[in-house]
Design a protein around this motif. Structure first.
Motif, PDB file in Angstrom:
ATOM      1  N   ARG A  12       1.001  -1.121  -0.153  1.00 10.58           N
ATOM      2  CA  ARG A  12      -0.215   0.228   0.572  1.00 10.58           C
ATOM      3  C   ARG A  12       0.908   1.749  -0.203  1.00 10.58           C
ATOM      4  NH1 ARG A  12      -5.616  -1.331   0.294  1.00 10.58           N
ATOM      5  NH2 ARG A  12      -6.011  -3.103   1.951  1.00 10.58           N
ATOM      6  N   ALA A  13       0.359   2.240   1.191  1.00  9.26           N
ATOM      7  CA  ALA A  13       1.324   3.003   0.949  1.00  9.26           C
ATOM      8  C   ALA A  13       2.850   2.829   1.673  1.00  9.26           C
ATOM      9  CB  ALA A  13       0.622   3.941   2.162  1.00  9.26           C
ATOM     10  N   ASP A  31      -0.926   9.590  12.079  1.00 10.91           N
ATOM     11  CA  ASP A  31      -2.649   9.917  11.838  1.00 10.91           C
ATOM     12  C   ASP A  31      -3.080   9.183  10.626  1.00 10.91           C
ATOM     13  OD1 ASP A  31      -1.436  12.585  13.192  1.00 10.91           O
ATOM     14  OD2 ASP A  31      -1.020  13.455  11.109  1.00 10.91           O
ATOM     15  N   ASN A  32      -4.825   9.976  10.479  1.00 16.94           N
ATOM     16  CA  ASN A  32      -5.488   8.217   9.386  1.00 16.94           C
ATOM     17  C   ASN A  32      -4.994   8.669   8.619  1.00 16.94           C
ATOM     18  OD1 ASN A  32      -7.443   7.957  11.498  1.00 16.94           O
ATOM     19  ND2 ASN A  32      -8.365   9.467  11.597  1.00 16.94           N
ATOM     20  N   GLY A  33      -4.592   7.227   7.889  1.00 20.39           N
ATOM     21  CA  GLY A  33      -4.229   7.215   5.934  1.00 20.39           C
ATOM     22  C   GLY A  33      -2.633   7.257   6.222  1.00 20.39           C
ATOM     23  N   SER A  34      -1.738   7.621   7.382  1.00 17.21           N
ATOM     24  CA  SER A  34      -0.768   7.663   7.772  1.00 17.21           C
ATOM     25  C   SER A  34      -0.041   5.958   6.896  1.00 17.21           C
ATOM     26  CB  SER A  34      -0.057   7.941   8.828  1.00 17.21           C
ATOM     27  OG  SER A  34      -0.124   7.021   9.472  1.00 17.21           O
ATOM     28  N   GLY A  35      -0.402   4.075   7.203  1.00 20.46           N
ATOM     29  CA  GLY A  35      -0.330   3.065   7.366  1.00 20.46           C
ATOM     30  C   GLY A  35       0.610   2.184   8.346  1.00 20.46           C
ATOM     31  N   LYS A  36      -0.608   3.107   8.882  1.00 23.44           N
ATOM     32  CA  LYS A  36      -0.301   1.919  10.501  1.00 23.44           C
ATOM     33  C   LYS A  36      -0.871   0.408  10.436  1.00 23.44           C
ATOM     34  CE  LYS A  36      -2.710   4.400  13.278  1.00 23.44           C
ATOM     35  NZ  LYS A  36      -2.802   5.941  11.819  1.00 23.44           N
ATOM     36  N   THR A  37      -2.126   0.561   9.287  1.00 25.15           N
ATOM     37  CA  THR A  37      -3.109  -1.103   9.399  1.00 25.15           C
ATOM     38  C   THR A  37      -1.811  -1.390   8.508  1.00 25.15           C
ATOM     39  OG1 THR A  37      -4.691   0.326   9.538  1.00 25.15           O
ATOM     40  CG2 THR A  37      -5.032  -1.855   8.712  1.00 25.15           C
ATOM     41  N   SER A  38      -1.764  -0.665   7.438  1.00 27.29           N
ATOM     42  CA  SER A  38      -0.697  -1.336   6.432  1.00 27.29           C
ATOM     43  C   SER A  38      -0.095  -2.343   6.473  1.00 27.29           C
ATOM     44  CB  SER A  38      -0.632  -0.460   5.445  1.00 27.29           C
ATOM     45  OG  SER A  38      -1.657   0.196   4.760  1.00 27.29           O
ATOM     46  N   ARG A  53      -7.863  -7.626   5.178  1.00 29.18           N
ATOM     47  CA  ARG A  53      -8.817  -6.175   4.748  1.00 29.18           C
ATOM     48  C   ARG A  53      -9.131  -7.135   3.705  1.00 29.18           C
ATOM     49  NH1 ARG A  53      -7.059  -0.311   6.105  1.00 29.18           N
ATOM     50  NH2 ARG A  53      -4.471  -0.608   5.452  1.00 29.18           N
ATOM     51  N   ARG A  59      -4.302  -6.255  -4.583  1.00 32.29           N
ATOM     52  CA  ARG A  59      -4.873  -4.820  -3.375  1.00 32.29           C
ATOM     53  C   ARG A  59      -3.686  -4.291  -2.947  1.00 32.29           C
ATOM     54  NH1 ARG A  59     -10.891  -5.845  -3.209  1.00 32.29           N
ATOM     55  NH2 ARG A  59     -11.447  -6.390  -5.205  1.00 32.29           N
ATOM     56  N   LEU A  60      -2.888  -5.052  -2.280  1.00 28.93           N
ATOM     57  CA  LEU A  60      -2.131  -4.385  -1.241  1.00 28.93           C
ATOM     58  C   LEU A  60      -1.201  -4.418  -1.894  1.00 28.93           C
ATOM     59  CD1 LEU A  60      -2.184  -7.114   1.002  1.00 28.93           C
ATOM     60  CD2 LEU A  60      -3.379  -5.318   1.032  1.00 28.93           C
ATOM     61  N   ILE A  61      -0.306  -4.185  -3.092  1.00 28.38           N
ATOM     62  CA  ILE A  61       0.037  -3.963  -3.944  1.00 28.38           C
ATOM     63  C   ILE A  61       0.347  -2.541  -4.206  1.00 28.38           C
ATOM     64  CG2 ILE A  61       1.965  -4.163  -6.367  1.00 28.38           C
ATOM     65  CD1 ILE A  61       1.343  -7.030  -6.196  1.00 28.38           C
ATOM     66  N   THR A  62       1.153  -1.465  -3.750  1.00 25.82           N
ATOM     67  CA  THR A  62       1.794  -0.151  -4.294  1.00 25.82           C
ATOM     68  C   THR A  62       1.386   0.198  -5.385  1.00 25.82           C
ATOM     69  OG1 THR A  62       3.482  -0.176  -2.338  1.00 25.82           O
ATOM     70  CG2 THR A  62       2.493   1.704  -3.429  1.00 25.82           C
ATOM     71  N   ARG A  63       0.123   1.384  -6.020  1.00 22.64           N
ATOM     72  CA  ARG A  63      -0.372   1.348  -6.826  1.00 22.64           C
ATOM     73  C   ARG A  63       1.076   1.539  -7.615  1.00 22.64           C
ATOM     74  NH1 ARG A  63      -4.822   2.875  -4.642  1.00 22.64           N
ATOM     75  NH2 ARG A  63      -3.401   4.725  -3.929  1.00 22.64           N
TER      76      ARG A  63
HETATM   77  N1  LIG Z   1      -1.960  -0.203  -3.592  1.00 22.17           N
HETATM   78  C1  LIG Z   1      -1.809   0.912  -2.685  1.00 22.17           C
HETATM   79  N2  LIG Z   1      -1.496   1.468  -3.223  1.00 22.17           N
HETATM   80  C2  LIG Z   1      -0.811   2.867  -2.625  1.00 22.17           C
HETATM   81  N3  LIG Z   1      -1.204   3.763  -1.162  1.00 22.17           N
HETATM   82  C3  LIG Z   1      -2.514   2.927  -1.305  1.00 22.17           C
HETATM   83  C4  LIG Z   1      -2.771   1.685  -1.586  1.00 22.17           C
HETATM   84  N4  LIG Z   1      -3.966   0.929  -0.488  1.00 22.17           N
HETATM   85  C5  LIG Z   1      -4.228   1.350   0.147  1.00 22.17           C
HETATM   86  N5  LIG Z   1      -3.382   2.754   0.241  1.00 22.17           N
HETATM   87  C6  LIG Z   1      -3.478   4.460   0.680  1.00 22.17           C
HETATM   88  O1  LIG Z   1      -2.517   4.249   2.072  1.00 22.17           O
HETATM   89  C7  LIG Z   1      -2.723   4.644   2.832  1.00 22.17           C
HETATM   90  C8  LIG Z   1      -2.575   4.482   4.385  1.00 22.17           C
HETATM   91  O2  LIG Z   1      -3.385   3.383   4.924  1.00 22.17           O
HETATM   92  P1  LIG Z   1      -3.450   2.679   6.490  1.00 22.17           P
HETATM   93  O3  LIG Z   1      -3.189   1.419   6.475  1.00 22.17           O
HETATM   94  O4  LIG Z   1      -5.607   2.496   6.144  1.00 22.17           O
HETATM   95  O5  LIG Z   1      -3.868   3.768   6.735  1.00 22.17           O
HETATM   96  P2  LIG Z   1      -4.234   3.998   8.724  1.00 22.17           P
HETATM   97  O6  LIG Z   1      -4.325   2.758   9.574  1.00 22.17           O
HETATM   98  O7  LIG Z   1      -2.973   4.889   8.943  1.00 22.17           O
HETATM   99  O8  LIG Z   1      -5.258   4.860   8.859  1.00 22.17           O
HETATM  100  C9  LIG Z   1      -3.879   5.520   2.703  1.00 22.17           C
HETATM  101  O9  LIG Z   1      -4.264   6.594   2.570  1.00 22.17           O
HETATM  102  C10 LIG Z   1      -4.719   4.574   1.239  1.00 22.17           C
HETATM  103  O10 LIG Z   1      -5.300   5.966   0.679  1.00 22.17           O
END
Ligand SMILES: Nc1ncnc2c1ncn2[C@@H]1O[C@H](COP(=O)(O)OP(=O)(O)O)[C@@H](O)[C@H]1O
Ligand SMILES: [Mg+2]
Length: 352
Positions: A12-13, A31-38, A53, A59-63
């Protein structure tokens, strides 16, 4: 068994991260969206071969990238084992100690990991699939040969279903094998669910204050053998090209006063019940096998508060597991003083 080192690439991110993980408590904040859950997903991938998830690991592969990779070092008794997991468009691949793993079950055996995350209520709310998976992960850790029986059962089931479509007369040729393997799976699950009951009663009352019953349903009628059940449902099986009885239809019914918990409980209560299922399972596993799986807790403070949160913490600490906890704040001390703290900001992971 514990994770001691983790290297994450293109999840992901998270472009690239390296973490040293202590045997005790790790806090990951940001913060939210920083990458903790990733990061938790990456740890879970290493021991489960899938995310909690999404079913689609691609879908987990970074875009914009064509693969992701997670490498981990696991301390097990007195040795250290290197595990690797990779996802590409072509599929998934696992490596253990430098060689290709035969199956994902090998990963699971090398690294036992469980998660409690905001989607945990689905264990109560959704269809049987998640509860079978919940049950089977634990049964497998108690009885490692369970996976082999399950793989052979699934293969025979596919053959029988294929025959039901193309040559119905040949379908019954699979019944003896299917019944033999299916009875074994059902018995392993039954034994586990029976042993779980005292742990379950204690944790569900402690966490939710509710009297909730867990009933194991093996996937065919209680009065007959699986072989008899297969014979009895043959006409229906042929009509629908499907095998209607067997452990692939098993479930764990979650009930209150005889009624399905999902119809009665609020989302918050379902969450507590699902957490209790997981805590009970981990406590039983620890007593049966002597090892405590690594436990990932994704933002536990967000969903629980007050007395419930206090009881949750108490139950988790009883496990004495390796813990990795995420939080929005660096001050989180719910589970004590962290042995390691990492900050995540816009996909970059830094040791604090
Ligand atoms: N495949 C992906 N490629 C790039 N970024 C992604 C991908 N999937 C999710 N993201 C981004 O990864 C970021 C981190 O998500 P997440 O780990 O859920 O954060 P947190 O748990 O800290 O809130 C989000 O901003 C999301 O948009
Ligand atoms: Mg998150």
């Amino acid at each position: 068994m514990s994770l001691i080192e983790l290297t994450v690439t293109h999840v992901r991110a998270i472009a690239k991260a390296e973490l040293q993980i202590p045997a005790g408590l790790t806090l990951i904040w940001g913060d939210n969206g920083s990458g903790k859950t990733s990061l938790l997903e990456a740890m879970f991938l290493l021991g489960r071969g899938r995310s909690f998830r999404t079913r689609n690991s691609e879908r987990l592969i970074t875009r914009g990238q064509d693969h992701l990779r997670v490498i981990g070092r696991i301390q097990s008794h007195d040795r250290v084992l290197a595990l690797g997991f990779e996802v590409t468009r072509a599929g998934v691949a696992a490596r253990i100690a430098g060689r290709s793993a035969d199956s994902l079950a090998e990963l699971s055996q090398a690294f036992a990991v469980q998660v409690i995350e905001p989607g945990v209520h689905k264990l109560v709310e959704e269809a049987g699939y998640r509860r079978r998976r919940w049950m089977d992960w634990a049964v497998f850790h108690v009885e490692p040969q369970f996976v082999d029986t399950w793989v052979r059962y699934t293969r025979a089931l596919k053959q029988r279903n294929a025959a039901l479509r193309t040559q119905p007369d040949h379908a019954r040729a699979w019944d003896v094998e299917l019944a033999r393997l299916g009875e074994r799976i059902a018995e392993s699950r039954r034994a586990f669910m029976e042993q779980l009951q005292p742990y379950w009663r204690e944790s569900v009352v402690a966490l939710s204050g509710l009297e909730v019953q867990l009933h194991y349903l093996r996937g065919w009628s209680a009065e007959v053998t699986l072989h008899e059940s297969l014979a009895a449902s043959r006409v229906r099986d042929e009509a629908r090209h499907l095998t209607h009885s067997g452990p692939h239809r098993a479930d764990v019914s979650v009930r209150i006063d005889g009624r399905p918990a999902r119809e009665i409980l609020s989302r918050g209560q379902q969450k507590l019940v699902a957490v209790a299922m997981t805590v009970a399972q981990l406590r039983l596993l620890k007593d049966l096998t002597g090892t405590a799986p690594t436990l990932l807790l994704d933002d536990p403070a967000a969903e629980l508060d007050g007395e419930r949160l206090r009881r949750f913490i108490e139950q988790v600490l009883l496990l004495r597991s390796q813990l990795v906890v995420t939080s929005l704040t660096s001050e989180s001390r719910l589970f004590g003083v962290p042995d390691a703290t990492y900050n995540v900001a816009q996909g970059r992971v830094q040791h604090v």
